[in-house]
Scaffold this active site. Structure first.
Site, PDB file in Angstrom:
ATOM      1  N   GLY A  45      26.063  45.247  -3.048  1.00 26.68           N
ATOM      2  CA  GLY A  45      25.713  43.936  -2.851  1.00 26.68           C
ATOM      3  C   GLY A  45      24.472  44.111  -2.167  1.00 26.68           C
ATOM      4  CD  GLN A  50      21.544  43.017   2.696  1.00 24.51           C
ATOM      5  OE1 GLN A  50      22.035  42.640   1.769  1.00 24.51           O
ATOM      6  NE2 GLN A  50      21.967  43.775   3.539  1.00 24.51           N
ATOM      7  CB  CYS A  95      26.161  45.102   6.016  1.00 18.71           C
ATOM      8  SG  CYS A  95      24.491  44.425   5.696  1.00 18.71           S
ATOM      9  CG  LEU A  96      23.104  48.746   1.453  1.00 17.57           C
ATOM     10  CD1 LEU A  96      22.303  48.149   0.514  1.00 17.57           C
ATOM     11  CD2 LEU A  96      23.176  50.215   1.680  1.00 17.57           C
ATOM     12  CG  HIS A 137      28.841  41.036   3.075  1.00 15.62           C
ATOM     13  ND1 HIS A 137      29.285  41.617   4.141  1.00 15.62           N
ATOM     14  CD2 HIS A 137      27.488  41.423   2.896  1.00 15.62           C
ATOM     15  CE1 HIS A 137      28.330  42.594   4.878  1.00 15.62           C
ATOM     16  NE2 HIS A 137      27.463  42.191   3.969  1.00 15.62           N
ATOM     17  CD  GLU A 138      25.642  41.054  -0.250  1.00 19.55           C
ATOM     18  OE1 GLU A 138      24.393  40.797   0.572  1.00 19.55           O
ATOM     19  OE2 GLU A 138      26.158  41.980  -0.108  1.00 19.55           O
ATOM     20  CG  HIS A 141      23.052  39.271   4.122  1.00 16.19           C
ATOM     21  ND1 HIS A 141      22.521  39.811   5.424  1.00 16.19           N
ATOM     22  CD2 HIS A 141      23.936  40.075   3.374  1.00 16.19           C
ATOM     23  CE1 HIS A 141      23.133  40.986   5.558  1.00 16.19           C
ATOM     24  NE2 HIS A 141      23.965  41.235   4.359  1.00 16.19           N
TER      25      HIS A 141
END
Ligand code: QAP
Ligand code: CO
Length: 174
Positions: A45, A50, A95-96, A137-138, A141
């Site tokens: 994701g 990001q 998370c990236l 989660h996304e 952001h």
């Protein structure tokens, strides 16, 4: 379009992403670049913020039973709103933008979502399991919230200490 990941503790991750109003070529080019970028960086994701585009857009490509991420399973979600939610589930998230760290986070088990696709068409999606977790989660952001913000005070302190050490070691290597 060359993308790069914005990593914690970069303040740009704390911005509130802006509603998408123009479903134009700029949006399509960004989404088209985000998908291969996410696969290359081993993500499932990715929110636009990001990669330094603070707009309310995110993509998801949840692996299937074989661990593959076929392009037909790609979800592009614009301007999402959760309209129903139920239950609780805990999952070890990563998370990236917070590389190499994984911690348990509790979220809603099932959600119903209204969103728009890349053409501005309104859609509804019912999600559970990993997809429901990933969407929440996304969507965090988009509000400038990271999964580490959900940790207890002591776990967060432990994270900050370990993360600082990791960044220092990475810097020394470069
Ligand atoms: C968000 O996360 C998510 O630390 C997507 O070194 C997380 O794609 C959804 C990644 C948990 C559901 C459950 C993280 C890649 C990717 C790393 C990701 C790393 C390399 C995270
Ligand atoms: Co993330």
């Amino acid at each position: 379009m060359q993308l790069s990941i914005v990593e914690y503790p970069d303040k740009r991750l704390r911005e509130k992403s802006k509603e998408v109003k123009h479903f134009d070529e700029n949006l399509h080019k960004l989404l088209d670049a985000m998908h291969p970028f996410m696969l290359e960086t081993n993500g499932i994701g990715l929110a636009a913020i990001q990669v330094n585009h603070p707009i309310r857009a995110l993509i998801l490509n949840i692996p299937n039973e074989e661990g593959e991420q076929p392009p037909e399973n790609l979800l592009e979600i614009i301007n999402p709103v959760i309209v129903e939610k139920s239950g609780e589930t805990t999952y070890q998230e990563g998370c990236l933008s917070v590389p190499k760290f994984y911690e348990d986070v509790t979220r809603f088990e099932k959600i119903t979502l209204n969103y728009q696709d890349r053409h501005g068409n309104t859609k509804t999606l019912e999600a559970d399991e990993l997809l429901a977790i990933a969407i929440q989660h996304e969507m965090d952001h988009l509000e400038g919230i990271l999964f580490i913000d959900h940790l207890s005070y002591s776990r967060r302190k432990k994270f900050e200490k370990e993360y600082k050490r990791m960044l220092k070691e990475r810097k020394a290597k470069k």
